[in-house]
Design a protein around this motif. Structure first.
Motif, PDB file in Angstrom:
ATOM      1  N   GLN A 187      60.400  62.711  20.974  1.00  0.00           N
ATOM      2  CA  GLN A 187      59.674  62.693  19.699  1.00  0.00           C
ATOM      3  C   GLN A 187      58.258  63.241  19.911  1.00  0.00           C
ATOM      4  O   GLN A 187      57.777  63.330  21.039  1.00  0.00           O
ATOM      5  N   GLY A 188      57.635  63.585  18.788  1.00  0.00           N
ATOM      6  CA  GLY A 188      56.297  64.159  18.867  1.00  0.00           C
ATOM      7  C   GLY A 188      56.337  65.615  19.257  1.00  0.00           C
ATOM      8  O   GLY A 188      57.394  66.246  19.274  1.00  0.00           O
ATOM      9  N   CYS A 189      55.155  66.164  19.580  1.00  0.00           N
ATOM     10  CA  CYS A 189      55.060  67.578  19.930  1.00  0.00           C
ATOM     11  C   CYS A 189      55.536  67.799  21.370  1.00  0.00           C
ATOM     12  O   CYS A 189      55.137  67.067  22.275  1.00  0.00           O
ATOM     13  N   VAL A 190      56.366  68.825  21.583  1.00  0.00           N
ATOM     14  CA  VAL A 190      56.907  69.058  22.926  1.00  0.00           C
ATOM     15  C   VAL A 190      55.851  69.615  23.880  1.00  0.00           C
ATOM     16  O   VAL A 190      56.007  69.556  25.084  1.00  0.00           O
ATOM     17  N   PHE A 191      54.767  70.135  23.314  1.00  0.00           N
ATOM     18  CA  PHE A 191      53.769  70.793  24.154  1.00  0.00           C
ATOM     19  C   PHE A 191      52.612  69.867  24.541  1.00  0.00           C
ATOM     20  O   PHE A 191      51.770  70.207  25.363  1.00  0.00           O
ATOM     21  N   ARG A 192      52.565  68.662  23.991  1.00  0.00           N
ATOM     22  CA  ARG A 192      51.353  67.848  24.101  1.00  0.00           C
ATOM     23  C   ARG A 192      50.923  67.570  25.540  1.00  0.00           C
ATOM     24  O   ARG A 192      49.730  67.483  25.826  1.00  0.00           O
ATOM     25  N   GLU A 193      51.864  67.461  26.479  1.00  0.00           N
ATOM     26  CA  GLU A 193      51.506  67.156  27.858  1.00  0.00           C
ATOM     27  C   GLU A 193      50.534  68.182  28.454  1.00  0.00           C
ATOM     28  O   GLU A 193      49.744  67.877  29.328  1.00  0.00           O
ATOM     29  N   ARG A 194      50.633  69.411  27.994  1.00  0.00           N
ATOM     30  CA  ARG A 194      49.814  70.472  28.575  1.00  0.00           C
ATOM     31  C   ARG A 194      48.743  70.951  27.592  1.00  0.00           C
ATOM     32  O   ARG A 194      48.090  71.965  27.822  1.00  0.00           O
ATOM     33  N   CYS A 195      48.586  70.235  26.519  1.00  0.00           N
ATOM     34  CA  CYS A 195      47.747  70.731  25.436  1.00  0.00           C
ATOM     35  C   CYS A 195      46.326  70.177  25.514  1.00  0.00           C
ATOM     36  O   CYS A 195      46.113  68.987  25.722  1.00  0.00           O
ATOM     37  N   ALA A 196      45.350  71.066  25.298  1.00  0.00           N
ATOM     38  CA  ALA A 196      43.943  70.656  25.324  1.00  0.00           C
ATOM     39  C   ALA A 196      43.524  70.020  24.002  1.00  0.00           C
ATOM     40  O   ALA A 196      42.534  69.302  23.934  1.00  0.00           O
ATOM     41  N   LEU A 197      44.313  70.305  22.953  1.00  0.00           N
ATOM     42  CA  LEU A 197      43.942  69.805  21.624  1.00  0.00           C
ATOM     43  C   LEU A 197      44.728  68.560  21.245  1.00  0.00           C
ATOM     44  O   LEU A 197      44.841  68.211  20.070  1.00  0.00           O
ATOM     45  N   ARG A 198      45.302  67.907  22.234  1.00  0.00           N
ATOM     46  CA  ARG A 198      46.181  66.770  22.001  1.00  0.00           C
ATOM     47  C   ARG A 198      45.497  65.708  21.129  1.00  0.00           C
ATOM     48  O   ARG A 198      44.367  65.323  21.360  1.00  0.00           O
ATOM     49  N   MET A 199      46.260  65.239  20.131  1.00  0.00           N
ATOM     50  CA  MET A 199      45.708  64.228  19.224  1.00  0.00           C
ATOM     51  C   MET A 199      46.685  63.065  19.146  1.00  0.00           C
ATOM     52  O   MET A 199      47.793  63.114  19.674  1.00  0.00           O
ATOM     53  N   GLU A 200      46.275  62.046  18.462  1.00  0.00           N
ATOM     54  CA  GLU A 200      47.072  60.840  18.281  1.00  0.00           C
ATOM     55  C   GLU A 200      48.432  61.168  17.637  1.00  0.00           C
ATOM     56  O   GLU A 200      49.487  60.741  18.099  1.00  0.00           O
ATOM     57  N   VAL A 201      48.372  61.959  16.571  1.00  0.00           N
ATOM     58  CA  VAL A 201      49.569  62.254  15.778  1.00  0.00           C
ATOM     59  C   VAL A 201      50.635  63.006  16.597  1.00  0.00           C
ATOM     60  O   VAL A 201      51.826  62.903  16.347  1.00  0.00           O
TER      61      VAL A 201
END
Ligand SMILES: Nc1ncnc2c1ncn2[C@@H]1O[C@H](COP(=O)(O)OP(=O)(O)OP(=O)(O)O)[C@@H](O)[C@H]1O
Ligand SMILES: [Mg+2]
Lengths: 331, 334
Positions: free
Chosen positions: A290-304
């Motif tokens: 669930q959630g964004c698949v890219f978040r682990e490597r993302c600099a703009l990662r947010m709560e949502v």
């Protein structure tokens, strides 16, 4: 040689999910993909290894290999129908005749025990071509135009051809029955720079001359920059950004697209600015559920991003981006 | 195109000649230099039976093809000279019968036996191997693999003994010996005679086939499985080739590596014919070898050895020809 000007068909992929059976259950390699290949365009599909590019490309021919299967969605090709539903003889006769597929050059896409010419005749017979001489003439014509000695090539076995020659033979096989959809999977991987440029030139030329709708799969953004009108960026089985090549490359919106482009100095022109994307791409088992698949490597990662998968948003300039951090208007 | 084959043929012939030289030299050492020298034994036995010494020596010379007298290298050269002229001496056991005649007479029957055995075994094994590979995750596939490994490794002669006991004693369905029934058919190239020959060869050939088909099955299964993973078959599918054509592509590519093994197996089966022919009382080369060992008929033995060697060499050449006929990479070497 008669150039039949059949209008190139559009291909529309919607809600496509393709899953592979693994020990950990059935896991999606392509997830909820919506992608439109406009008639007559070349679309470049880029992404890191394992992002699902080949799986998506194969689904265009209804050819996802076991243990994979299409679990949802459709791949509709104008004038043919939904490739995900086609089966049996209907599916077989569409492959090769209406949709051509070209393998990576280094792969062995020819039967090593038969000459190219004999395999061409097999192709003709399989598709009930009555005028086999005409087929041969058409093949020679295509090979000639791609700068090969047609007679020699038709009389050759695979092991007697170089990688670049094989690639051109592959393109000839994909087009000789007048297919109007062309899918190329890693067309230039494992080729030297000169041959690579040569093949891309050929792809561009035949695309225009034959009136095709083309999908070029590659992990090399440079290849897309060279040949494609549209670019689709794939990550963890999702299309994260899709739009016109010039705009997307000049001004990438999705953080992954940005990372991908900044990793290549020859595109930005600034070697010191080139930096590799941190981390590694997910594999089937490690793609977040669930959630964004890219978040682990993302600099703009947010709560949502942890819980909600970002939907594809259509931007004013016509591209789509799937990212919570990207808002219309902001660059 | 032809030079590649000619070069390999020359290689085969050279290796073949060396092999023949080694085998014949070995038999010479066996009959002349080993303790209990059979030539000397024969001379002494004839003298004991009242033959004058020079006459006994002349008889031995006829038997073995060289005069057992004087320097050893001279005897060796004389022996080799005889072999070059295909003069293999005469049988010790049945005096006066030339070894070459007996050996050449027995040879065809063993060829019939070995060829039928290998062919049947190869065909069954390859067909079942393809099925086992294509249906590998089904009950059929698993059972075939088990069936393949079951008899694999059991020596042919054990299966031979069981078959002979069952089908020639328990149920008299097959003849208990011989190569054809002389009362029923006369030799010639016609249906009844060939049928009769095959009827006599059936059981011993079945013994080979049962003992060896499992090896082909397992080899073909793994070969098919590896070709199934090759890109060109997926490419053929994506080009819309018919399943029959794709199957042909698959089968031809998968069977190729098995041909090299075929040549080796021919030699093994030929050598192994000694047990099978004995069990089924089948008068081929193996039987001849067996009985000549039993009666210490050394001239016959060396003749049989020589013939088996020649057969193996010929089999190698034929297998190579077959291989290059279907593999363009070998045929068209740059
Ligand atoms: N036959 C298969 N069985 C199980 N998983 C598979 C199979 N084929 C592909 N996958 C998985 O599906 C995912 C996507 O694979 P795919 O080949 O589509 O990626 P790709 O983007 O083409 O990668 P590459 O650039 O390396 O060719 C990968 O995680 C891969 O491990
Ligand atoms: Mg791929």
């Amino acid at each position: 040689m008669t150039i039949t000007m059949v209008k190139a068909p559009a291909v529309s992929i919607s809600g496509l999910t393709v899953a592979y059976k693994t020990d950990a259950g059935e896991l999606p390699a392509v997830s909820q993909v919506d992608l439109e290949l406009a008639a007559g365009t070349i679309t470049g599909l880029v992404g890191e290894s394992g992002s699902g590019k080949s799986t998506l490309a194969l689904s265009l021919l209804g050819a996802v290999q076991k243990p994979g299967r299409v679990t949802a969605g459709s791949v509709v090709v104008d004038g043919i129908g939904d490739m995900a539903k086609l089966a049996g003889e209907e599916l077989r006769t569409v492959r090769g005749a209406k949709i051509g597929y070209v393998f990576q050059a280094a792969q062995n896409s020819l039967n090593p025990l038969k000459t190219v010419g004999k395999q061409l005749l097999d192709l003709g017979k399989a598709h009930k071509v009555r005028d086999l001489k005409g087929l041969l003439r058409h093949a020679k014509d295509l090979l000639d135009r791609m700068g090969l000695n047609a007679d020699r090539v038709l009389d050759a076995y695979q092991h007697e051809l170089s990688g670049g020659m094989r690639q051109r033979v592959g393109i000839m096989f994909a087009l000789v029955l007048n297919a109007h959809v062309l899918v190329l999977d890693e067309p230039t991987t494992a080729l030297d720079m000169i041959t690579q440029a040569n093949i891309l030139q050929i792809v561009r030329d035949v695309h225009k001359e034959q009136g095709l709708t083309t999908l070029v799969v590659t992990h090399d953004v440079g290849v897309v920059a060279e040949v494609a009108h549209k670019i689709a960026v794939m990550y963890g089985g999702r299309i994260v950004e899709h739009g016109p090549v010039t705009q997307v490359l000049a001004e990438p919106r999705h953080p992954y697209t940005r990372g991908l482009i900044h990793a290549i100095p020859r595109l930005t022109g600034d070697i010191s600015a080139a930096k590799a994307l941190p981390g590694t791409p997910p594999t089937l088992g490690t793609i977040p559920k669930q959630g964004c698949v890219f978040r682990e490597r993302c600099a703009l990662r947010m709560e949502v991003c942890e819980t909600v998968e970002p939907p594809a948003q259509r931007m004013l300039d016509g591209r789509t981006v799937a990212c919570h951090a990207v808002k219309e208007g902001a660059a | 195109m032809m030079t590649g084959f000619a070069r390999r043929l020359a290689g085969h012939l050279t290796r073949g000649l060396v092999m023949i030289w080694v085998v014949t030299t070995f038999t010479f050492v066996l009959i002349r230099l080993m303790p209990g020298d059979p030539v000397q034994v024969q001379i002494e036995r004839n003298i004991a039976m009242g033959m004058p010494p020079d006459q006994a020596e002349a008889a031995a010379a006829v038997t073995y093809g060289f005069v057992p007298h004087g320097p050893m290298w001279k005897q060796y050269l004389e022996y080799m000279g005889g072999i070059l002229r295909f003069d293999l001496g005469v049988s010790v056991e049945s005096q006066g019968v030339p070894v070459a005649d007996r050996v050449l007479g027995a040879m065809p029957w063993t060829v019939v036996l070995v060829l039928t055995g290998i062919l049947v075994s190869f065909l069954i094994g390859v067909v079942l191997g393809v099925i086992a590979a294509i249906k590998r995750s089904t009950v059929v596939g698993h059972s075939l693999s088990i069936a393949g490994s079951l008899l694999h490794g059991v020596p042919p002669f054990v299966i031979g003994i069981i078959l002979a006991a069952l089908f020639t004693r328990q149920w008299r369905l097959f003849p208990s010996g011989g190569v054809y029934n002389a009362d029923e058919v006369a030799p010639g190239l016609y249906f009844d005679f060939i049928g009769n020959v095959l009827y006599h060869a059936a059981l011993p050939a079945a013994a080979y086939a049962l003992a060896t088909y499992g090896g082909w099955l397992l080899a073909m299964r793994s070969s098919v499985a590896s070709v199934l993973g090759d890109d060109f078959l997926l490419a053929a599918e994506l080009r819309g080739l018919t399943s029959l054509t794709r199957f042909r592509y698959l089968a031809r590519n998968a069977i190729l590596p098995l041909f090299t093994v075929l040549a080796i197996s021919f030699g093994l089966v030929f050598g192994g014919s000694i047990f099978i022919e004995r069990i089924f009382n089948y008068p081929g080369l193996g039987m001849l070898l067996f009985s000549s060992i039993g009666s210490r008929d050394y001239s016959m033995m060396s003749g049989a050895f020589l013939m088996i060697t020649v057969a193996v060499i010929v089999a190698n050449i034929l297998a190579d020809l077959l291989y290059s006929a279907i593999d363009p990479r070998v045929r068209r070497q740059a």
